[in-house]
Enzyme design. Structure first.
Site, PDB file in Angstrom:
ATOM      1  N   ALA A 230     -33.088 -38.879  60.140  1.00  0.00           N
ATOM      2  CA  ALA A 230     -31.947 -39.786  60.035  1.00  0.00           C
ATOM      3  C   ALA A 230     -30.984 -39.750  61.215  1.00  0.00           C
ATOM      4  CB  ALA A 230     -31.163 -39.480  58.756  1.00  0.00           C
ATOM      5  N   ALA A 231     -30.890 -38.630  61.934  1.00  0.00           N
ATOM      6  CA  ALA A 231     -29.890 -38.524  63.005  1.00  0.00           C
ATOM      7  C   ALA A 231     -30.150 -39.566  64.098  1.00  0.00           C
ATOM      8  CB  ALA A 231     -29.928 -37.118  63.594  1.00  0.00           C
ATOM      9  N   PRO A 232     -29.065 -40.100  64.668  1.00  0.00           N
ATOM     10  CA  PRO A 232     -27.642 -39.755  64.523  1.00  0.00           C
ATOM     11  C   PRO A 232     -26.930 -40.460  63.364  1.00  0.00           C
ATOM     12  CG  PRO A 232     -27.884 -41.358  66.268  1.00  0.00           C
ATOM     13  CD  PRO A 232     -29.271 -41.043  65.795  1.00  0.00           C
ATOM     14  N   GLY A 233     -27.652 -41.289  62.583  1.00  0.00           N
ATOM     15  CA  GLY A 233     -27.049 -41.794  61.356  1.00  0.00           C
ATOM     16  C   GLY A 233     -26.747 -43.275  61.300  1.00  0.00           C
ATOM     17  N   GLY A 234     -27.145 -44.055  62.296  1.00  0.00           N
ATOM     18  CA  GLY A 234     -26.864 -45.492  62.267  1.00  0.00           C
ATOM     19  C   GLY A 234     -27.523 -46.194  61.097  1.00  0.00           C
ATOM     20  N   ASP A 250     -33.032 -34.578  58.178  1.00  0.00           N
ATOM     21  CA  ASP A 250     -33.397 -34.349  59.571  1.00  0.00           C
ATOM     22  C   ASP A 250     -33.616 -32.857  59.763  1.00  0.00           C
ATOM     23  OD1 ASP A 250     -33.076 -36.298  62.245  1.00  0.00           O
ATOM     24  OD2 ASP A 250     -33.007 -34.160  62.683  1.00  0.00           O
ATOM     25  N   ASP A 276     -37.536 -29.778  57.218  1.00  0.00           N
ATOM     26  CA  ASP A 276     -38.703 -30.246  57.947  1.00  0.00           C
ATOM     27  C   ASP A 276     -39.408 -31.292  57.089  1.00  0.00           C
ATOM     28  OD1 ASP A 276     -41.099 -30.691  59.203  1.00  0.00           O
ATOM     29  OD2 ASP A 276     -41.705 -28.587  59.315  1.00  0.00           O
ATOM     30  N   ASP A 292     -37.794 -43.331  60.349  1.00  0.00           N
ATOM     31  CA  ASP A 292     -37.585 -43.661  61.760  1.00  0.00           C
ATOM     32  C   ASP A 292     -38.075 -42.459  62.557  1.00  0.00           C
ATOM     33  OD1 ASP A 292     -36.821 -44.731  64.139  1.00  0.00           O
ATOM     34  OD2 ASP A 292     -34.667 -44.568  63.800  1.00  0.00           O
ATOM     35  N   CYS A 345     -38.984 -46.447  67.991  1.00  0.00           N
ATOM     36  CA  CYS A 345     -38.440 -47.203  69.116  1.00  0.00           C
ATOM     37  C   CYS A 345     -39.326 -47.004  70.344  1.00  0.00           C
ATOM     38  CB  CYS A 345     -36.992 -46.820  69.413  1.00  0.00           C
ATOM     39  SG  CYS A 345     -36.728 -45.057  69.701  1.00  0.00           S
TER      40      CYS A 345
END
Length: 418
Positions: A230-234, A250, A276, A292, A345
């Site tokens: 999940a980081a950084p959380g957007g 995360d 993990d 993601d 990405c």
């Protein structure tokens, strides 16, 4: 670059020095390094043309000083005397100062002949590592590979996701609504922390393409949703704003600090777990999952041009193995009838469609692909170009290039059927 750090990591590791600089100097530092990374291939080619012999590896610091002067001379329109003198000022100590005559000679020649040298180069190919150029040509064809590469040579605009009232915030901040709750501010806007609404938590920084995978989950209101890696959380913020009950997972405690900070600033609530995700399982199955996955991030060179220089072709296989483990474990976290959206990405097929092909072949009785319809992404007609023939999301940096482009993203929607 030699330590394979991103620019953000390098600046954070020198945080005290960097933050002690004037705001204008911090902005110039970022511009200087980012432009150098975008144009490194051409810059090195021009430097080599000015020397009878290439500098040996042990003189890497000398080359770096020349690079810093060259980028100012060739791309930033710094007056030649200033670019040369400030670069030579960096050559301190006996090891470097003895090379000042060489540095001076190269920079002086670049100030006279550099622009003519650049005119003879292929900026689309010369600024990419050869392995990456060949890969994109193989995957997308030479014309598209060239368009992708050229899209990395300009500073990217600043995209924000707002909680509400996108038209109002676009007007306040001098931007335009891209689609949905995403607004775009011009390139060169500067550090977002100084913009109106940041401290009050009205919006967060998130590329338009990065805002799309969460939409593939459909309505998440009151659903239990796992945001894996999940980081950084957007995307966590996006899901919470849409009414989901989010568990953000995360493996990195350091990166989860950013999630906590962002949620606090945005005044949003989510369960945050360090674990993990290749082995962790929730106590209750999720209604939906957004994975993601960690990736090579080759779709983000518009904003992080240094990634093209610190990533290696071998990294992709290592990351693809991790992505496979994550996806297989997520398959056991979601309810029957529930949805998994897998996203990266990356522009590399090994981290996108090849992962899905392998997963569906192995799990053909448990999962099915659910094609995405253009209207699920928003109301604009052009959004249809972001979908593959299989119905997956595939954003390229050259899409809508005239409006500032977008990050490269891949996402596929899967449904558990058994």
């Amino acid at each position: 670059m030699r330590e394979q750090q991103t620019l953000d990591e390098a600046l954070n590791n020198n945080k005290a020095d960097f933050e002690s600089m004037e705001r204008r100097d911090r902005a110039f530092t970022r511009l200087l390094i980012s432009t150098l990374m975008r144009r490194l291939g051409q810059i090195d080619k021009a430097i080599n043309a000015c020397m009878k012999r290439r500098l040996p590896a042990k003189m890497a610091d000398v080359r770096d000083i020349i690079r810093l002067g060259a980028v100012q001379l060739l791309y930033l329109d710094t007056p030649p005397h200033a670019a040369v003198s400030t670069s030579l000022d960096l050559a301190r100590g006996p090891k470097l100062s003895g090379n000042k005559p060489v540095m001076n000679a190269v920079l002086r020649r670049l100030s006279r002949e550099g622009k003519d040298m650049l005119a003879k180069m292929d900026e689309s190919q010369d600024n990419l590592p050869n392995w990456l150029w060949k890969k994109w040509v193989e995957t997308y064809g030479e014309e598209t590979a060239k368009a992708i590469s050229l899209s990395h040579l300009s500073e990217a605009p600043l995209d924000l996701t707002v909680k509400e009232s996108p038209e109002e915030w676009a007007e306040k901040l001098g931007g335009v609504v891209t689609s949905g709750n995403s607004i775009r501010l011009p390139a060169g806007t500067g550090d977002p922390v100084f913009l109106e609404g940041y401290d009050e938590g009205h919006w967060w920084v998130q590329d338009f393409a990065a805002s799309l995978p969460a939409l593939l989950l459909g309505s998440v209101k009151d659903k239990k949703v796992g945001d894996i890696c999940a980081a950084p959380g957007g995307k966590t913020a996006e899901l919470v704003t849409a009414g989901a009950k989010v568990t953000a997972v995360d493996s990195s405690a350091k990166r989860l600090t950013r999630v906590h900070e962002n949620l606090e600033r945005l005044q949003l609530n989510a369960e945050v777990i360090q674990a993990d995700a290749t082995t962790w399982q929730p106590k209750e199955e999720f209604d939906a999952i957004l994975l993601d996955a960690p990736c090579s991030a080759t779709g983000t060179l518009r904003k992080h041009p240094e990634l093209g220089r610190i990533k290696r072709s071998d990294d992709i296989k290592t990351l693809a193995d991790l992505q496979r483990e994550l996806l297989e474990n997520c398959a056991n976290m979601v309810k029957i009838g529930g949805t998994i959206v897998y996203a990266t990405c990356s522009l590399e097929p090994e981290e996108g469609q090849y992962q899905i092909e392998r997963f569906l072949k192995k799990n053909r009785t448990r999962f099915e692909r659910v094609p995405v319809k253009p209207q699920e992404l928003g109301n604009a007609d052009w959004l249809e170009m972001l979908l593959t023939k299989e119905g997956d999301l595939r954003c390229l940096p050259c899409h809508r290039h005239d409006e500032g482009g977008m990050d490269g993203f891949y996402a596929c929607r899967l449904r558990r059927i058994a």
